[in-house]
Design an enzyme around this catalytic site. Structure first.
Site, PDB file in Angstrom:
ATOM      1  N   HIS A 205       0.800  -1.232   0.000  1.00 36.01           N
ATOM      2  CA  HIS A 205       0.000   0.000   0.000  1.00 36.01           C
ATOM      3  C   HIS A 205       0.822   1.267   0.000  1.00 36.01           C
ATOM      4  O   HIS A 205       0.267   2.363  -0.102  1.00 36.01           O
ATOM      5  CB  HIS A 205      -0.920   0.030   1.228  1.00 36.01           C
ATOM      6  CG  HIS A 205      -0.184   0.320   2.502  1.00 36.01           C
ATOM      7  ND1 HIS A 205       0.512  -0.642   3.176  1.00 36.01           N
ATOM      8  CD2 HIS A 205      -0.018   1.473   3.195  1.00 36.01           C
ATOM      9  CE1 HIS A 205       1.077  -0.101   4.248  1.00 36.01           C
ATOM     10  NE2 HIS A 205       0.781   1.179   4.290  1.00 36.01           N
TER      11      HIS A 205
HETATM   12  C1  UD1 Z   1      -1.452   6.096   5.377  1.00 36.70           C
HETATM   13  C2  UD1 Z   1      -0.062   6.573   5.794  1.00 36.70           C
HETATM   14  C3  UD1 Z   1       0.931   5.444   5.651  1.00 36.70           C
HETATM   15  C4  UD1 Z   1       0.464   4.217   6.407  1.00 36.70           C
HETATM   16  C5  UD1 Z   1      -0.955   3.847   5.999  1.00 36.70           C
HETATM   17  C6  UD1 Z   1      -1.454   2.735   6.874  1.00 36.70           C
HETATM   18  C7  UD1 Z   1       0.270   8.958   5.331  1.00 36.70           C
HETATM   19  C8  UD1 Z   1       0.973   9.948   4.468  1.00 36.70           C
HETATM   20  N1  UD1 Z   1       0.382   7.683   4.944  1.00 36.70           N
HETATM   21  O1  UD1 Z   1      -1.364   5.749   4.004  1.00 36.70           O
HETATM   22  O2  UD1 Z   1       2.179   5.853   6.187  1.00 36.70           O
HETATM   23  O3  UD1 Z   1       1.347   3.165   6.114  1.00 36.70           O
HETATM   24  O4  UD1 Z   1      -1.820   4.978   6.158  1.00 36.70           O
HETATM   25  O5  UD1 Z   1      -2.465   1.999   6.269  1.00 36.70           O
HETATM   26  O6  UD1 Z   1      -0.344   9.323   6.286  1.00 36.70           O
HETATM   27  N2  UD1 Z   1      -8.927   5.045   1.489  1.00 36.70           N
HETATM   28  C9  UD1 Z   1     -10.188   4.493   1.509  1.00 36.70           C
HETATM   29  N3  UD1 Z   1     -10.754   4.241   2.722  1.00 36.70           N
HETATM   30  C10 UD1 Z   1     -10.137   4.510   3.909  1.00 36.70           C
HETATM   31  C11 UD1 Z   1      -8.861   5.067   3.859  1.00 36.70           C
HETATM   32  C12 UD1 Z   1      -8.269   5.338   2.649  1.00 36.70           C
HETATM   33  O7  UD1 Z   1     -10.793   4.227   0.472  1.00 36.70           O
HETATM   34  O8  UD1 Z   1     -10.704   4.245   4.974  1.00 36.70           O
HETATM   35  C13 UD1 Z   1      -8.288   5.285   0.159  1.00 36.70           C
HETATM   36  C14 UD1 Z   1      -8.561   6.670  -0.418  1.00 36.70           C
HETATM   37  O9  UD1 Z   1      -8.683   6.538  -1.786  1.00 36.70           O
HETATM   38  C15 UD1 Z   1      -7.284   7.408  -0.080  1.00 36.70           C
HETATM   39  C16 UD1 Z   1      -6.236   6.315  -0.148  1.00 36.70           C
HETATM   40  O10 UD1 Z   1      -6.872   5.152   0.313  1.00 36.70           O
HETATM   41  O11 UD1 Z   1      -7.019   8.459  -0.974  1.00 36.70           O
HETATM   42  C17 UD1 Z   1      -5.011   6.604   0.693  1.00 36.70           C
HETATM   43  O12 UD1 Z   1      -5.369   6.879   2.046  1.00 36.70           O
HETATM   44  P1  UD1 Z   1      -4.459   7.840   2.946  1.00 36.70           P
HETATM   45  O13 UD1 Z   1      -5.001   7.899   4.316  1.00 36.70           O
HETATM   46  O14 UD1 Z   1      -4.226   9.131   2.269  1.00 36.70           O
HETATM   47  O15 UD1 Z   1      -3.056   7.151   2.959  1.00 36.70           O
HETATM   48  P2  UD1 Z   1      -2.664   5.607   3.119  1.00 36.70           P
HETATM   49  O16 UD1 Z   1      -2.200   5.125   1.807  1.00 36.70           O
HETATM   50  O17 UD1 Z   1      -3.725   4.880   3.810  1.00 36.70           O
HETATM   51  N1  UDP Z   2      -3.321  -5.004   9.207  1.00 40.87           N
HETATM   52  C1  UDP Z   2      -4.591  -5.518   9.419  1.00 40.87           C
HETATM   53  N2  UDP Z   2      -5.324  -5.918   8.338  1.00 40.87           N
HETATM   54  C2  UDP Z   2      -4.871  -5.828   7.068  1.00 40.87           C
HETATM   55  C3  UDP Z   2      -3.569  -5.304   6.860  1.00 40.87           C
HETATM   56  C4  UDP Z   2      -2.835  -4.886   7.950  1.00 40.87           C
HETATM   57  O1  UDP Z   2      -5.028  -5.625  10.562  1.00 40.87           O
HETATM   58  O2  UDP Z   2      -5.600  -6.208   6.143  1.00 40.87           O
HETATM   59  C5  UDP Z   2      -2.539  -4.572  10.375  1.00 40.87           C
HETATM   60  C6  UDP Z   2      -1.182  -5.230  10.482  1.00 40.87           C
HETATM   61  O3  UDP Z   2      -1.283  -6.467  11.133  1.00 40.87           O
HETATM   62  C7  UDP Z   2      -0.399  -4.192  11.275  1.00 40.87           C
HETATM   63  C8  UDP Z   2      -0.976  -2.881  10.778  1.00 40.87           C
HETATM   64  O4  UDP Z   2      -2.258  -3.194  10.230  1.00 40.87           O
HETATM   65  O5  UDP Z   2      -0.666  -4.318  12.655  1.00 40.87           O
HETATM   66  C9  UDP Z   2      -0.074  -2.325   9.728  1.00 40.87           C
HETATM   67  O6  UDP Z   2      -0.717  -1.324   9.036  1.00 40.87           O
HETATM   68  P1  UDP Z   2      -0.336  -0.897   7.554  1.00 40.87           P
HETATM   69  O7  UDP Z   2       0.362  -1.992   6.862  1.00 40.87           O
HETATM   70  O8  UDP Z   2      -1.579  -0.364   6.953  1.00 40.87           O
HETATM   71  O9  UDP Z   2       0.608   0.369   7.807  1.00 40.87           O
HETATM   72  P2  UDP Z   2       2.161   0.589   8.124  1.00 40.87           P
HETATM   73  O10 UDP Z   2       2.528  -0.263   9.272  1.00 40.87           O
HETATM   74  O11 UDP Z   2       2.913   0.285   6.870  1.00 40.87           O
HETATM   75  O12 UDP Z   2       2.234   2.047   8.408  1.00 40.87           O
END
Ligand code: UD1
Ligand code: UDP
Length: 358
Positions: A205
């Protein structure tokens, strides 16, 4: 002491689960949770509160998705009003998301002391949004709680040694604490018809991979190849769903693409996999906690101990490298299994004790 905790993204709900539980044990700590609304789909947010018993938020900023500036700006505007009203003794932020940045920035302008959990992590790659968020949060924080000795060194190098406290990694606390509950509550292997150690788990992601057509194409190419010989289970982050569609990439039917799962199912999927392929920070660590070989599709890792101890191979987004690492590594058991670079599973208790003294 009144603490306003600011969380908004999936990994922050997991981390807060153990720290908030420690706060709840103390009469001298009152916690107010503020959810930024960065993640909002039930499987990206609500499920973690429910399963892990995270106290529900008093405020939800409903920031939602958007460009960095827009998303962070929306958080800042609403947060300022709430922090002025709540007037806490401390603001607590986790990790390196835009919610972390907004929390730290807003609190610092209001002269509220800040505690940063999982501080001092560095990839030394400033093109990552997370790297910018971490650096800013570390510099603005009064107390920087570090997961590892490496983080302590990084903070010292940034002249922030005085604010650094080594407590261990709160995600290790979670990995230990929730395993038994997970085994009682759910059975994802049965639900998905999987056999122990006969499948691999994939997550992807990170913006550096998803937003770059070439990198995502390489990753999907590798995954399609690997799935010819082994079952690959892939809980897909909504960000990646969007980019797979945008770039019109075709994922093999053999890849088991599923919605994001809750933490309890996730840790069981991790523990029972023969290998994990990921670009997630948290998932790399969990692979190590459960001693599952991990292939990291990034150019570097902050969690250097997992690689040094032989459990994590860093391949970048190069399909040939990913496929080779998988062929060499899946199902193996690297020899160095004893080290505990992420503490003893008591990081949340140490954080709480340290904060009560501030
Ligand atoms: C964010 C964090 C990243 C972290 C990740 C955990 C930042 C800059 N990045 O990335 O470091 O690893 O969270 O998962 O803060 N979206 C949905 N539903 C949701 C949330 C997001 O559809 O509930 C989609 C939207 O299209 C959105 C995209 O995911 O634009 C990205 O979401 P965003 O919160 O901006 O960043 P993440 O990629 O989730
Ligand atoms: N995780 C989860 N379900 C999923 C994917 C990830 O519960 O489908 C949990 C995972 O076990 C870990 C956390 O989410 O505890 C990690 O989040 P993510 O990979 O979104 O973000 P990052 O750690 O890279 O910021």
């Amino acid at each position: 002491m009144k603490i306003c905790t600011i969380i908004g993204a999936r990994p922050q709900f997991v981390k807060a689960a153990v720290v908030s539980a420690e706060f709840a044990k103390r009469k001298d700590v009152k916690e107010v949770i503020i959810h930024t609304g960065q993640h909002y789909d039930p499987e990206m947010s609500e499920i973690f509160f429910r399963e892990l018993n995270v106290p529900h938020e008093k405020y939800n900023l409903e920031a939602g998705s958007g460009t960095h500036g827009r998303q962070t700006g929306r958080m800042l505007e609403k947060l300022e009003e709430i922090l002025l009203q709540e007037n806490p003794d401390m603001v607590l932020v986790y990790g390196d998301t835009n919610s972390t940045l907004a929390g730290a920035l807003c609190a610092s302008k209001l002269h509220i002391p800040i505690a940063h959990v999982e501080a001092g992590m560095r990839s030394f790659n400033r093109r990552m949004p997370e790297e910018i968020n971490r650096i800013v949060a570390d510099h603005l924080s009064t107390v920087n709680f570090c997961s590892t000795q490496t983080a302590m060194k990084n903070l010292k190098a940034d002249n922030l040694g005085k604010s650094a406290v080594l407590v261990g990694d709160v995600m290790y606390d979670c990995a230990l604490r929730f395993l038994e509950l997970a085994e009682k509550r759910c059975d994802p292997l049965k639900r998905l018809s999987l056999k122990k150690k006969k499948y691999s788990l994939l997550t992807c992601h990170r913006a550096e991979n998803t937003d770059d057509k070439k990198r995502l194409t390489e990753i999907i190419k590798a995954v399609n190849k690997i799935s010819q010989d082994t079952t690959v289970v892939y809980p897909v982050h909504p960000r990646t769903v969007n980019f797979i569609k945008k770039y019109k990439l075709s994922v093999s039917e053999k890849v088991m693409m599923i919605k994001p799962v809750g933490y309890l199912e996730m840790i069981l999927l991790e523990k029972n996999a023969s290998a994990i392929i990921t670009d997630s920070g948290g998932v790399q660590k969990e692979a190590f906690f459960y001693r599952v070989p991990c292939i990291t599709m990034r150019d570097e890792t902050e969690w250097v101990e997992t690689a040094k101890l032989g459990w994590n191979r860093i391949t970048g987004a190069d399909s040939a490298k990913i496929v080779k690492a998988f062929a060499d590594f899946a199902g193996t058991r690297p020899t160095k299994t004893g080290a505990r670079p992420y503490g003893n599973g008591d990081a949340a208790a140490k954080i709480t004790k340290a904060l009560a003294k501030v």
